[in-house]
Design a protein around this motif. Structure first.
Motif, PDB file in Angstrom:
ATOM      1  N   SER A 104      38.088  71.500  56.090  1.00  0.00           N
ATOM      2  CA  SER A 104      36.751  71.781  55.578  1.00  0.00           C
ATOM      3  C   SER A 104      35.692  71.530  56.642  1.00  0.00           C
ATOM      4  O   SER A 104      34.794  72.352  56.879  1.00  0.00           O
ATOM      5  CB  SER A 104      36.505  70.899  54.340  1.00  0.00           C
ATOM      6  N   ARG A 140      46.586  76.752  59.261  1.00  0.00           N
ATOM      7  CA  ARG A 140      47.595  77.275  58.329  1.00  0.00           C
ATOM      8  C   ARG A 140      48.692  78.052  59.049  1.00  0.00           C
ATOM      9  O   ARG A 140      49.851  78.011  58.644  1.00  0.00           O
ATOM     10  CB  ARG A 140      46.915  78.147  57.265  1.00  0.00           C
ATOM     11  N   LEU A 165      45.544  68.444  46.324  1.00  0.00           N
ATOM     12  CA  LEU A 165      45.441  68.294  47.772  1.00  0.00           C
ATOM     13  C   LEU A 165      46.087  69.489  48.484  1.00  0.00           C
ATOM     14  O   LEU A 165      45.535  70.030  49.443  1.00  0.00           O
ATOM     15  CB  LEU A 165      46.114  66.978  48.152  1.00  0.00           C
ATOM     16  N   ASP A 175      46.459  72.407  47.142  1.00  0.00           N
ATOM     17  CA  ASP A 175      45.598  73.545  46.811  1.00  0.00           C
ATOM     18  C   ASP A 175      44.384  73.595  47.726  1.00  0.00           C
ATOM     19  O   ASP A 175      43.953  74.666  48.174  1.00  0.00           O
ATOM     20  CB  ASP A 175      45.170  73.430  45.348  1.00  0.00           C
ATOM     21  N   TRP A 176      43.829  72.437  48.018  1.00  0.00           N
ATOM     22  CA  TRP A 176      42.628  72.370  48.858  1.00  0.00           C
ATOM     23  C   TRP A 176      42.887  72.956  50.245  1.00  0.00           C
ATOM     24  O   TRP A 176      42.002  73.501  50.888  1.00  0.00           O
ATOM     25  CB  TRP A 176      42.164  70.907  48.965  1.00  0.00           C
ATOM     26  N   CYS A 177      44.114  72.826  50.713  1.00  0.00           N
ATOM     27  CA  CYS A 177      44.467  73.356  52.042  1.00  0.00           C
ATOM     28  C   CYS A 177      44.644  74.871  52.028  1.00  0.00           C
ATOM     29  O   CYS A 177      44.811  75.485  53.076  1.00  0.00           O
ATOM     30  CB  CYS A 177      45.756  72.709  52.548  1.00  0.00           C
ATOM     31  N   ASP A 178      44.637  75.483  50.837  1.00  0.00           N
ATOM     32  CA  ASP A 178      44.863  76.924  50.702  1.00  0.00           C
ATOM     33  C   ASP A 178      46.184  77.350  51.320  1.00  0.00           C
ATOM     34  O   ASP A 178      46.305  78.469  51.838  1.00  0.00           O
ATOM     35  CB  ASP A 178      43.710  77.734  51.323  1.00  0.00           C
ATOM     36  N   SER A 179      47.136  76.474  51.273  1.00  0.00           N
ATOM     37  CA  SER A 179      48.475  76.812  51.754  1.00  0.00           C
ATOM     38  C   SER A 179      49.435  75.740  51.276  1.00  0.00           C
ATOM     39  O   SER A 179      49.120  74.552  51.318  1.00  0.00           O
ATOM     40  CB  SER A 179      48.519  76.864  53.280  1.00  0.00           C
TER      41      SER A 179
END
Lengths: 370, 370
Positions: free
Chosen positions: A264, A289, A310, A312-316
């Protein structure tokens, strides 16, 4: 106000169905063990003059067995990770591990740069010792090439010397106090790519925090994630992943709860300040990623819901790779360290697929599920 | 794979109904402005010998106006924050701010410790200048006592000298390279408690990262959160909050997305390693929730859902306090920086109540809602 967390225990039955690649296992060489593998001219500095690795950490690790699990220390006093048979029994067989990636202990990259020719020779001895004493004894063991990162061209030659070994899967760089994204270090990455190897960054006892070495070990050990954030930022903004688009990089023994903040924050800074680094073509989060993996140990106790948030927050769901850090005192059991109830698909990625996909030379998993 | 984020704009109407305490506003004193307030013996070092604060940052801030918003710089060339009327117009009136906490710029705690008597005198001049040029001109302005933290007993005397001013609400400590939890610095906290003041930690251009000053400004600016983590860890594990249970501490200009990681990691380490610090009686997360507040700027763009998850992860909605960082280039507007749609109760806490409850001397808010 305290978050109630409990140690969550997955059933061994469930875990045993999952292939496991353990991405952080420490075999241990005392300097004396390397003497037979060392070029003769350097031997006397260990045998006669007692060379020991420099260590600036002003604390001891004050768990029951010191740095090690008490039960991993050997009856003759040798530290954990010194003996293959014990490691096999306590780790490989106990948890039915598919592959354990050896990450060593005596790494010149985490030592003072001084006396470079000796360090370079020592790392060659280390790699030959690792191949002969470990890799040759068990096909489940995969190796990390040890180099002296402070001498990148010597390091590259060493990578070329042993990089063709079929079970050497990465170059490992212990972190001292240098940001390794600087162009000075790029010959190491070039040699890794040339040899189909990934890069592993590992914490060391010589790695500082932003305010140096605080008064207490607990402070230093709480702040260990900082040098990992620093290395990711250094590698990204110095363009290492733009220059070597095939490279995969593992961050080992720093945990993973810092990753959402890192993504972020670095994305936000890139949006605002990218004119300074025009060679970086994408958001840092996208680079993370695609190119970075984070070994899970030391895990922090948390609920399944928070763990999934957590991720999900990484989008991967491809960033985290399970590790035990055997034989150290804060060893993470495959059966107990992550929350119970992780969905099967994610469980498979965490325990084997994510690592498999980021090590080009990773052999096939035994049950063929990935 | 990129997370799609958009700048979320709350309606001015909605924001204007909310009381706003801005916890980070920079008034700016060039050394020359302090000369009339300085003890005569020290004046020549500025007027004749041209003293300037030391600065080790090897970069410039390369936004359009440098460190400042371009429109906050004055026509005569002075930097943003130099003129009360401009600050009033661009900040206090523009956003209908209840209270703005002045956080300064020229702070000896973020400078080299050398020449301590001069620095101590300079901080006294600073505080008198701040009172006369700013606090006396607008009741919406609240002050921060500037001290030279490297000389804690002198700092305590300065806190006692000006601490009774009704609108001095905190002692501010700019971060250089020392962990401020060490007992050496405790006289500062004792003086703050004695004077009913909170402590504000603020980033400075002399604060390093874990691997020092990297090659590029974007790297340094991405890693700014590290020294805040380090200070929280230092304060907690050195027992500052056990010793001074009334104290509230603000972390200013480091953002807030690192807080869930910090809580999770420090709680885990405390569970495992607390025998080293027996004076720390509670989980670090509990200490953070009771004693620490985090100013929001610089915010990172995120969805409302993620913002609420992040608050939830902290197990408290009382930790974050809105701040603009006026007049700097990465100024956060009260209307645009946080996601739209934050529930009213949380919105009120973020924009005023959390700060009000952690500054013992905070005056009543105008509309009486908190």
């Amino acid at each position: 106000m305290t978050q109630v967390t409990t140690a969550t225990v997955a059933q061994p039955d469930a875990a045993q169905k999952t292939n496991i690649i353990d991405t952080d296992v420490h075999e241990r060489a005392e300097p004396h063990a390397l003497v037979p593998y060392l070029e003769p001219m350097w031997r006397k500095y260990i045998t006669d003059f007692g060379w020991q690795p420099d260590r600036v950490l002003p604390y001891t690790q004050y768990a029951a067995g010191g740095l090690d699990r008490l039960d991993a220390k050997l009856p003759d006093g040798r530290p954990g990770g010194s003996d293959y048979e014990v490691l096999r029994k306590q780790l490989l067989d106990e948890y039915d591990i598919d592959y354990a990636i050896l990450t060593g202990w005596l790494d010149a990259s985490g030592l003072h740069p001084g006396w470079p020719e000796f360090k370079t020779a020592l790392m060659s001895a280390y790699n030959d010792w690792q191949i002969h004493e470990w890799l040759d004894r068990d096909e489940r063991l995969l190796g990390s090439i040890h180099v002296n990162a402070h001498e990148p061209h010597s390091a590259a030659r060493e990578i070329d010397r042993v990089g063709a070994h079929p079970r050497m899967v990465q170059v490992i760089l212990y972190i001292k106090d240098k940001p390794f994204g600087e162009p000075y270090y790029h010959p190491i990455y070039e040699a890794a790519v040339r040899n189909n190897l990934s890069i592993g960054f590992h914490h060391s006892e010589n790695a500082p925090t932003a305010l140096g070495f605080h008064r207490y070990f607990i402070e230093w050990h709480t702040l260990v994630s900082q040098v990992f954030m620093s290395q990711v930022v250094s590698l990204i903004f110095n363009g290492v992943l733009d220059k070597y688009p095939e490279l995969h990089i593992f961050m080992i023994e720093g945990g993973f709860t810092y990753v959402p903040h890192l993504i972020s924050r670095s994305d936000q800074q890139y949006r605002q300040l990218r004119s300074e680094v025009p060679w970086v073509k994408r958001l840092p989060g996208d680079i993370i990623r695609e190119h970075f993996r984070f070994a899970t140990q030391p895990t922090e106790e948390m609920s399944l819901e928070r763990f999934l948030q957590l991720v999900d927050w990484c989008d991967s769901d491809e960033l985290f790779c399970f590790s035990t850090d055997y034989p150290h005192w804060d060893f993470d059991s495959p059966w107990e360290s992550l929350p119970q109830g992780i969905p099967n698909d994610l469980q498979r990625k965490l325990f084997s697929e994510n690592a498999k996909n980021a090590y080009p030379k990773m052999p096939a998993l035994r049950t063929g599920t990935a």
